[in-house]
Design an enzyme around this catalytic site. Sequence first.
Site, PDB file in Angstrom:
ATOM      1  N   GLU A 146      19.020  -2.156   4.529  1.00  0.00           N
ATOM      2  CA  GLU A 146      18.931  -3.505   3.980  1.00  0.00           C
ATOM      3  C   GLU A 146      19.047  -4.530   5.101  1.00  0.00           C
ATOM      4  OE1 GLU A 146      20.645  -3.159  -0.562  1.00  0.00           O
ATOM      5  OE2 GLU A 146      22.017  -3.859   0.994  1.00  0.00           O
ATOM      6  N   CYS A 147      18.114  -5.452   5.158  1.00  0.00           N
ATOM      7  CA  CYS A 147      18.135  -6.565   6.101  1.00  0.00           C
ATOM      8  C   CYS A 147      18.314  -6.043   7.537  1.00  0.00           C
ATOM      9  CB  CYS A 147      19.209  -7.578   5.718  1.00  0.00           C
ATOM     10  SG  CYS A 147      18.919  -9.223   6.414  1.00  0.00           S
TER      11      CYS A 147
END
Length: 428
Positions: free
Chosen positions: A322-323
């Site tokens: 994520e990210c």
Amino acid sequence: MRGLVIAAPGSGAGKTTLTLALLRALKSAGVRVASAKSGPDYIDPKFHEAASGRPCVNLDAWGMRPEAIRGLASRFGQDAECLLVEGAMGLFDGAADGSGSAADLAAILSLPVVLVIDCAKQAQSVAALVRGFRDHRADITIAGLILNRIGSPRHEAMLRTALAPLGIPVLGALPRDSALSLPERHLGLVQAEEHADLGAFLETASAICARHIDLDALRALSAPVAAAPAPSLLPPPGQRIAIASDIAFAFCYPHLLEGWRAAGAELTVFSPLADEAPDAGADAVYLPGGYPELHTGKLAAATTFLEGLRAAAARGALVYGECGGYMTLGQGLTDADGTRHAMAGLLPLETSFAARKLHLGYRVLTPFGPTPFAGPLAAHEFHYASTTQEGAAERLFSAQDATGAALADMGLRAGTVMGSFAHVICGR
């Protein structure tokens, strides 16, 4: 357990510092105190944890169902006497569709609000501001006020005189003090782990708070937090999950980890910055967000970590980012100085901080094909990185913003390796 919401008319009023000071002051006074943070913030909860000595949970009135919010408040506050919930932005500020504010959270939990007001540039006008906040919503109770950044005893007296007709207790007034400040970074505060003198800061803030705020009166305004069953928000992405955890990969919601443990998953942690590989027996590897762009050289040289990711993918384990974790799974990450650093090379993705662009907002994600979590999903996006190149790969999610407007498809998938810039909160 009884609780309060600590909120403000807008950002920058000092509510985070005040919440930390209250948590430490109450703890020092022998009160078993717990905390929660409104919205998708990753930074403040770690400071809360340092101040109170127990995990802080995110309660998101946009992304979570009311019963989930009540269950998480009850679960993370168990055995506590007092729960302090810190709001985000202004009391009535929410997502683009207007929902998800700290006021919504206060209404869901039936908790009164203590309003923190930055009084540095006002005097009698404070009464009009407070009257407007008091009367704006019938389901919200402004139970008390804390006046912040007071210039002098005369200034405080003017404010108290103006507020007296409203009948809302003034719990205290804090003077302007440079000791009540924390360093900042582009995504918010510097992380708690990076604050060299955090313990001393908390003790100083606590002492100032105890001198200027009536803690007994504050607690007397609190209301009961109703007991509720623990919610099931997202199933674990595997039975044995290896989770990256250090100052480069710190943005992980406590409610997800606790939910996965409660569902029977075994969680192990590893530090990419210490060049540690994920557990070789894990059937899922989770790379949360954080600040990998500040550690690109060290990550690029972490051969044990990178080879461990590639080995997990080769054996068919789920590898999900994520990210910041998503960028690490790509081929290269360019830092703010324009230097490219090779990453894991598991996704055909190049990202860069050389040309910063803000991407911010809640997202509703619907997976294309199998993912660790069934959709639709509530998520949040907050980053300055740009995607400079993408190769051939399947998209992971279709996306909408908080108003329901369609956005570009998000994320990439290559076999069992997948990820996106969005931080998943829970099922929608």
